[in-house]
Design a protein around this motif. Structure first.
Motif, mmCIF file in Angstrom:
data_model
loop_
_atom_site.group_PDB
_atom_site.id
_atom_site.type_symbol
_atom_site.label_atom_id
_atom_site.label_comp_id
_atom_site.label_asym_id
_atom_site.label_seq_id
_atom_site.Cartn_x
_atom_site.Cartn_y
_atom_site.Cartn_z
ATOM 1 N N ASN A 44 1.689 -10.660 -5.497
ATOM 2 C CA ASN A 44 1.890 -9.879 -4.278
ATOM 3 C C ASN A 44 3.148 -9.019 -4.361
ATOM 4 O OD1 ASN A 44 -0.443 -10.723 -3.003
ATOM 5 N ND2 ASN A 44 0.560 -12.451 -1.997
ATOM 6 N N LEU A 47 2.437 -6.123 -6.721
ATOM 7 C CA LEU A 47 1.573 -5.123 -6.083
ATOM 8 C C LEU A 47 2.346 -4.274 -5.076
ATOM 9 C CD1 LEU A 47 -1.726 -7.135 -5.559
ATOM 10 C CD2 LEU A 47 -1.340 -5.237 -7.125
ATOM 11 N N ARG A 48 3.216 -4.918 -4.297
ATOM 12 C CA ARG A 48 4.031 -4.158 -3.337
ATOM 13 C C ARG A 48 4.949 -3.181 -4.057
ATOM 14 N NH1 ARG A 48 6.702 -8.557 -0.774
ATOM 15 N NH2 ARG A 48 4.994 -9.990 -1.011
ATOM 16 N N CYS A 50 4.502 -1.837 -7.044
ATOM 17 C CA CYS A 50 3.678 -0.755 -7.603
ATOM 18 C C CYS A 50 3.245 0.208 -6.511
ATOM 19 C CB CYS A 50 2.452 -1.321 -8.307
ATOM 20 S SG CYS A 50 2.838 -2.134 -9.861
ATOM 21 N N SER A 51 2.875 -0.327 -5.369
ATOM 22 C CA SER A 51 2.449 0.507 -4.255
ATOM 23 C C SER A 51 3.604 1.380 -3.771
ATOM 24 C CB SER A 51 1.953 -0.375 -3.105
ATOM 25 O OG SER A 51 1.612 0.405 -1.997
ATOM 26 N N ALA A 54 4.144 4.153 -6.297
ATOM 27 C CA ALA A 54 3.083 5.159 -6.195
ATOM 28 C C ALA A 54 3.308 6.042 -4.977
ATOM 29 C CB ALA A 54 1.716 4.488 -6.131
ATOM 30 N N GLN A 55 3.707 5.446 -3.862
ATOM 31 C CA GLN A 55 3.964 6.221 -2.650
ATOM 32 C C GLN A 55 5.155 7.150 -2.848
ATOM 33 O OE1 GLN A 55 2.035 6.244 0.193
ATOM 34 N NE2 GLN A 55 3.298 7.993 0.722
#
Length: 64
Positions: A44, A47-48, A50-51, A54-55
């Motif tokens: 988790n 993923l946060r 990476c997110s 990306a943002q």
């Protein structure tokens, strides 16, 4: 040549010992569940991160 064979044998013994310890620990009540929770938490977080990256990259492309 004998030295190489001895090193390989020692390495194989170490790996087998690690495998046996892991198998023993996973058979203990609650250990597998705890390992899965820990792994899930690490996934988790990754993923946060990476997110967020990306943002940030998307926002940088959209900025004039």
């Amino acid at each position: 040549m004998d030295d190489v064979m001895q090193r390989l044998a020692a390495l194989a013994g170490t790996e087998q010992g690690n495998h046996d310890l892991t198998a023993h620990l996973l058979c203990q009540p609650g250990v597998l569940a705890q390992c899965l929770r820990s792994l899930s938490a690490r996934i988790n977080v990754a993923l946060r991160e990476c997110s967020g990256m990306a943002q940030s990259a998307y926002d940088a492309q959209e900025a004039p």
